[in-house]
Design a protein around this motif. Sequence first.
Motif, mmCIF file in Angstrom:
data_model
loop_
_atom_site.group_PDB
_atom_site.id
_atom_site.type_symbol
_atom_site.label_atom_id
_atom_site.label_comp_id
_atom_site.label_asym_id
_atom_site.label_seq_id
_atom_site.Cartn_x
_atom_site.Cartn_y
_atom_site.Cartn_z
ATOM 1 N N LEU A 15 0.802 -1.169 0.041
ATOM 2 C CA LEU A 15 -0.081 0.118 0.076
ATOM 3 C C LEU A 15 0.800 1.182 0.019
ATOM 4 N N VAL A 16 1.953 1.239 0.897
ATOM 5 C CA VAL A 16 2.836 2.291 0.888
ATOM 6 C C VAL A 16 3.605 2.723 -0.397
ATOM 7 N N GLU A 17 3.949 1.582 -0.958
ATOM 8 C CA GLU A 17 4.775 1.393 -2.165
ATOM 9 C C GLU A 17 3.887 1.929 -3.289
ATOM 10 N N SER A 18 2.619 1.701 -3.341
ATOM 11 C CA SER A 18 1.652 2.072 -4.452
ATOM 12 C C SER A 18 0.947 3.307 -4.414
ATOM 13 N N GLY A 19 1.541 4.152 -3.334
ATOM 14 C CA GLY A 19 1.155 5.566 -3.257
ATOM 15 C C GLY A 19 -0.179 5.854 -2.355
ATOM 16 N N HIS A 20 -0.864 4.795 -1.829
ATOM 17 C CA HIS A 20 -2.053 5.078 -0.785
ATOM 18 C C HIS A 20 -1.522 5.641 0.306
ATOM 19 N N GLU A 21 -2.185 6.585 0.918
ATOM 20 C CA GLU A 21 -2.036 7.276 2.142
ATOM 21 C C GLU A 21 -2.357 6.623 3.136
ATOM 22 N N ILE A 22 -1.602 6.170 4.056
ATOM 23 C CA ILE A 22 -1.862 5.450 5.254
ATOM 24 C C ILE A 22 -1.878 6.257 6.347
ATOM 25 N N VAL A 23 -2.998 6.639 6.944
ATOM 26 C CA VAL A 23 -2.877 7.781 7.975
ATOM 27 C C VAL A 23 -2.855 7.337 9.160
ATOM 28 N N LEU A 24 -2.970 6.014 9.519
ATOM 29 C CA LEU A 24 -2.853 5.391 10.936
ATOM 30 C C LEU A 24 -2.556 3.804 10.821
ATOM 31 N N ALA A 25 -1.609 3.276 11.574
ATOM 32 C CA ALA A 25 -1.602 1.861 11.455
ATOM 33 C C ALA A 25 -1.920 1.359 12.955
ATOM 34 N N VAL A 26 -3.004 0.282 12.897
ATOM 35 C CA VAL A 26 -3.607 0.169 14.280
ATOM 36 C C VAL A 26 -2.969 -1.461 14.210
ATOM 37 N N THR A 27 -2.276 -1.742 15.490
ATOM 38 C CA THR A 27 -1.838 -2.968 15.659
ATOM 39 C C THR A 27 -2.204 -3.348 17.158
ATOM 40 N N GLN A 28 -1.878 -4.391 17.592
ATOM 41 C CA GLN A 28 -2.022 -5.019 19.075
ATOM 42 C C GLN A 28 -0.881 -4.538 19.791
ATOM 43 N N PRO A 29 -1.053 -4.371 21.170
ATOM 44 C CA PRO A 29 0.072 -3.735 22.181
ATOM 45 C C PRO A 29 1.495 -4.522 22.152
ATOM 46 N N ASP A 30 2.347 -4.361 22.576
ATOM 47 C CA ASP A 30 3.568 -4.976 22.403
ATOM 48 C C ASP A 30 3.440 -6.076 23.615
ATOM 49 N N LYS A 31 3.947 -7.112 23.186
ATOM 50 C CA LYS A 31 3.669 -8.443 24.180
ATOM 51 C C LYS A 31 5.078 -8.821 24.539
ATOM 52 N N PRO A 32 5.459 -9.593 25.503
ATOM 53 C CA PRO A 32 6.780 -10.156 26.109
ATOM 54 C C PRO A 32 6.919 -11.312 25.265
ATOM 55 N N LYS A 33 8.205 -11.265 25.077
ATOM 56 C CA LYS A 33 8.878 -12.097 24.303
ATOM 57 C C LYS A 33 10.134 -12.858 24.580
ATOM 58 N N GLY A 34 10.392 -13.922 24.213
ATOM 59 C CA GLY A 34 11.880 -14.589 24.503
ATOM 60 C C GLY A 34 12.033 -15.007 26.138
ATOM 61 N N ARG A 35 13.105 -15.336 26.331
ATOM 62 C CA ARG A 35 13.348 -15.894 27.716
ATOM 63 C C ARG A 35 13.381 -14.874 28.663
ATOM 64 N N GLY A 36 13.702 -13.478 28.262
ATOM 65 C CA GLY A 36 13.736 -12.632 29.200
ATOM 66 C C GLY A 36 12.145 -11.862 29.347
ATOM 67 N N HIS A 37 11.367 -12.242 28.549
ATOM 68 C CA HIS A 37 9.926 -11.536 28.472
ATOM 69 C C HIS A 37 10.039 -10.109 28.368
ATOM 70 N N ARG A 38 10.844 -9.766 27.568
ATOM 71 C CA ARG A 38 10.994 -8.289 27.440
ATOM 72 C C ARG A 38 9.839 -7.893 26.383
ATOM 73 N N LEU A 39 9.179 -6.630 26.512
ATOM 74 C CA LEU A 39 8.079 -6.233 25.721
ATOM 75 C C LEU A 39 8.704 -5.923 24.220
ATOM 76 N N ALA A 40 8.271 -6.681 23.160
ATOM 77 C CA ALA A 40 8.599 -6.687 21.769
ATOM 78 C C ALA A 40 7.273 -6.046 20.958
ATOM 79 N N PRO A 41 7.737 -5.229 20.059
ATOM 80 C CA PRO A 41 6.625 -4.577 19.119
ATOM 81 C C PRO A 41 6.224 -5.431 18.217
ATOM 82 N N PRO A 42 4.912 -5.392 17.744
ATOM 83 C CA PRO A 42 4.614 -6.090 16.531
ATOM 84 C C PRO A 42 5.395 -5.834 15.356
ATOM 85 N N PRO A 43 5.558 -6.778 14.331
ATOM 86 C CA PRO A 43 6.130 -6.400 13.043
ATOM 87 C C PRO A 43 5.332 -5.457 12.449
ATOM 88 N N VAL A 44 4.269 -5.076 12.381
ATOM 89 C CA VAL A 44 3.495 -3.979 11.684
ATOM 90 C C VAL A 44 3.822 -2.604 12.204
#
Length: 307
Positions: free
Chosen positions: A19-48
């Motif tokens: 969408l970005v590369e084709s020129g559409h205007e992305i006014v907002l990206a809505v994604t889930q909250p950061d979640k604990p990940k890995g052995r240290g359970h540190r908060l990690a952001p979603p790929p989006v």
Amino acid sequence: MRLVFMGTPDFAVASLAALVESGHEIVLAVTQPDKPKGRGHRLAPPPVKEFALERGIEVYQPASVRTEEACLAACGADAFIVAAYGKILPEAVLKLPRHGCINVHASLLPKYRGAAPIQWSIANGETVTGVTTMQMDAGLDTGDMLLKTEVEITPEDTGETLHDKLAAAGAEVLLETLARLEAGTLTREAQDDSLSCYAPMLSKKTSRIDFGKTPAEIVNLVRAMNPYPAAHTLYQGKRMRAFRAECIASSGAEPCGTILAASEKGIDVKCAGGAVRITEVQFDGKKRMQVADYLRGNTVELGEILG
């Protein structure tokens, strides 16, 4: 078009990037909250979130969209694009944009509605799947179909490789859907509910190997669950994950689940109507590895019954 994008995992990033590369205007990206990940359970952001921030797109991570109607309405979007967001949208949100909410779903609807269509298409022995763009309604993947594109499932495909193929295909069919929407040539087709089947969320229960099934069924499950959550069984009371397996012949009368042989070729296990050879494993406390490498420092007891 002026769009709000709603998605969370890697699958969704391909569509957002297109969408970005084709020129559409992305006014907002809505994604889930950061979640604990890995052995240290540190908060990690979603790929989006990571992709959106790299491209200067505003990110919003509500715990629930049910109370965010005013915020989303203020965006003035022509459409909301939804790809593996992971949360159900209430009807009030579905009605906000003038063109509604368009979902990128990784199956040929009405088959494989639900959370894990990629994996279950492999597990069930399908040879063809695809992506459907859909006009969302209040049901679970029940909205009118817009466009479809087919993707072959090869015998070598795993959940990981098919995911990547479908993510790319989804991005392409999404752009075509929006182009036809803007041109006024997009048509809608109602789903035939009688042809639907459900693709449940992946879990330890659904990925456990049943050696009472046929070799082909077991191999398909192993392929489907690779890399996550990984098909698994129990060996001497401990979990053994299987990432690669193949069908082999066996005419013996051993109980299903019996370990018939263990060599550099793999671990041969009796099942209904034959046997499977597991060639890549991960035992508890060990790294994922080829069976040949595992056997260099470990033994596998013949005659043990898995599961």
